[in-house]
Design an enzyme around this catalytic site. Structure first.
Site, mmCIF file in Angstrom:
data_model
loop_
_atom_site.group_PDB
_atom_site.id
_atom_site.type_symbol
_atom_site.label_atom_id
_atom_site.label_comp_id
_atom_site.label_asym_id
_atom_site.label_seq_id
_atom_site.Cartn_x
_atom_site.Cartn_y
_atom_site.Cartn_z
ATOM 1 N N GLU A 94 0.834 -1.215 0.000
ATOM 2 C CA GLU A 94 0.000 0.000 0.000
ATOM 3 C C GLU A 94 0.862 1.256 0.000
ATOM 4 O O GLU A 94 0.539 2.248 -0.662
ATOM 5 C CB GLU A 94 -0.953 0.005 1.209
ATOM 6 C CG GLU A 94 -1.921 -1.181 1.282
ATOM 7 C CD GLU A 94 -2.744 -1.374 0.014
ATOM 8 O OE1 GLU A 94 -3.002 -0.385 -0.697
ATOM 9 O OE2 GLU A 94 -3.112 -2.524 -0.282
ATOM 10 N N ASP A 107 3.801 -4.081 -5.872
ATOM 11 C CA ASP A 107 4.388 -5.349 -5.420
ATOM 12 C C ASP A 107 5.915 -5.269 -5.451
ATOM 13 O O ASP A 107 6.594 -5.733 -4.522
ATOM 14 C CB ASP A 107 3.926 -6.509 -6.315
ATOM 15 C CG ASP A 107 2.524 -6.992 -5.952
ATOM 16 O OD1 ASP A 107 2.033 -6.619 -4.864
ATOM 17 O OD2 ASP A 107 1.918 -7.734 -6.749
HETATM 18 ZN ZN ZN Z 1 -2.588 -2.612 -4.689
#
Ligand code: ZN
Length: 446
Positions: free
Chosen positions: A294, A382
């Site tokens: 996030e 990611d």
């Molecule tokens: Zn995401």
């Protein structure tokens, strides 16, 4: 002058209107055809892989969870197929079937100012669309979510949410609608530039209001207090320059068993939110890894990038609307009959409503581009997470997320490419593992 032109039959113009009707019908059929075809592919693909957990997940997800994900995906997909058909019929009824024309004629006889007649037009269309969509929402929650053990809503809570949603639409949407309709009337040929300014200001306002005022109407948000991951979390937040006061836990369990985490807002209103349902399932390193993902969205300015795209697109869309609103064939081609044409062209609300109804039929081919853009951000977040937290923990957290949400591990590749805002599980995890294998975790750059 234009009004008088419209009333006199003009063969050339009606040819254009007929051509536009044909184009609209072809685009609508194509969009229904593609959506149903993709849905059938998804159902077939998921069903074909129902009995085997993909090798990469075999150690982590059991066969019963895998079967449940398949059945859940198929059930949702079947409902979406019906929804596509009903939506298409409603659109035809509202446009070529004369539904909107009937509302225009009805509101024309109401003794309020022309601007408020347009507001009534929107209200009537909104009620019709709401009434048609409501059973789908009910079925989704109380049939599908219930059947798979996700639903925790009572009918009372569901109705309360509905009432709140309507209240928010009135409080926030009505002023915007009135402002745009007013600009369309008084701001001259460049009204669309003003309307664009209003729309962008509204979007920014929502971005601040959503996390601070709107979402708290539906859920309780509590600062993430003491938990076993606290020290790692604080350390990670400090390294990424994110106020720890912006980290919240939401009582998602109030409505469903689904878990998630998200980043939203900007400036002081920016927040990272963990659903309580997810938080209680994750180990400390996994919480850190999800948080790092996030924070990736935050550090890589994904919200700002999306706003910039939306600004450019909405400017183009409003310019197109400004052009169409001056063309009689636009109205006639979408079901406004000749006797109503002059009245309709004198009411900006008609152009706006017709445009909002018909436009998605022409832009559905662009949906994969938007999904692709979103998936790119997920890959980037990611990659960020693998540099600042444990890639193995991120993978474990994602597997729990897929399992808890009964998200299919075997989507049809085309269906996924067209719709999915997140990369399919296997590709996403392979990507994380490839990154983890590549280079040792780097230190956080200031
Ligand atoms: Zn995401």
């Amino acid at each position: 002058m234009r009004g008088r032109d419209c009333r006199t039959p003009d063969p050339a113009r009606s040819v254009t209107a007929s051509a536009f009707t044909a184009l609209f019908a072809v685009a609508l059929c194509a969009s229904i055809g593609v959506r149903l075809w993709l849905a059938r592919r998804q159902i077939a693909h998921v069903a074909a892989h129902r009995e085997t957990v993909p090798a990469a997940f075999a150690a982590r997800i059991g066969i019963s969870a895998h079967r449940k994900a398949a059945d859940y995906t198929v059930a949702k997909q079947r409902l979406s197929m019906l929804h596509v058909l009903v939506d298409a019929l409603l659109l035809l009824a509202m446009t070529l079937g004369g539904g909107l024309a009937a509302i225009v004629a009805w509101t024309e006889g109401i003794g309020v100012s022309p601007l408020w007649r347009d507001v009534l037009l929107f209200a009537a269309a909104g009620v019709i669309y709401g009434a048609v969509n409501l059973p789908f929402s009910w079925w989704h929650t109380f049939r599908i979510e219930e059947r798979f053990g996700f639903n925790r809503m009572t009918l009372g809570l569901w109705l309360g949410d509905l009432a709140k949603g309507i209240a928010i639409a009135v409080v926030l949407g009505l002023p915007l609608l009135v402002l745009v309709l007013w600009l369309m009337r008084v701001a001259g040929t460049l009204w669309w530039l003003w309307a664009w300014g209003a729309w962008m200001a509204f979007q920014l306002l929502i971005l601040v209001l959503y996390p601070t005022l709107i979402a708290p109407l539906f859920n309780k948000f509590t600062p993430m207090g003491e938990n076993p991951a606290r020290a790692r979390v604080e350390d990670l937040l400090a390294r990424c320059g994110f106020r720890s006061a912006g980290l919240y836990v939401m009582d998602g369990s109030k409505r469903s068993g689904h878990g998630n985490a998200y980043f939203t807002g900007f400036g002081k209103a920016k927040r990272i939110v963990f659903f309580d349902t997810l938080l209680e399932r994750l180990a400390p390193e996994e919480i850190e890894a999800v948080l790092a993902h996030e924070l990736g969205h935050f550090k890589l300015k994904h919200v700002a990038k999306r706003i910039a795209w939306s600004a450019a697109l909405s400017l183009a869309v409003l310019a197109l609307l400004a052009f169409l609103a001056r063309e009689p064939w636009f109205y006639a081609g979408l079901g406004i009959p000749q006797p109503l044409l002059a009245v309709a062209m004198d009411r900006p609300g008609v152009a706006l409503e017709l445009f909002l109804l018909a436009f998605p039929v022409f832009t559905f081919v662009l949906e994969p581009l938007s999904a692709q853009y979103s998936r790119r951000h997920e890959f980037e977040a990611d990659a960020f997470a693998t540099r600042h937290a444990s890639p193995a923990a991120l993978t474990l957290a994602l597997v729990k997320l897929y399992e808890d949400n009964a998200a299919t591990l075997t989507p049809d590749p085309l269906h996924s490419a067209f719709y999915d805002s997140h990369p399919p599980a296997a590709i996403r995890i392979a990507h994380i593992e490839a990154l983890a294998g590549g280079a040792p975790p780097m230190a956080m750059a200031a």
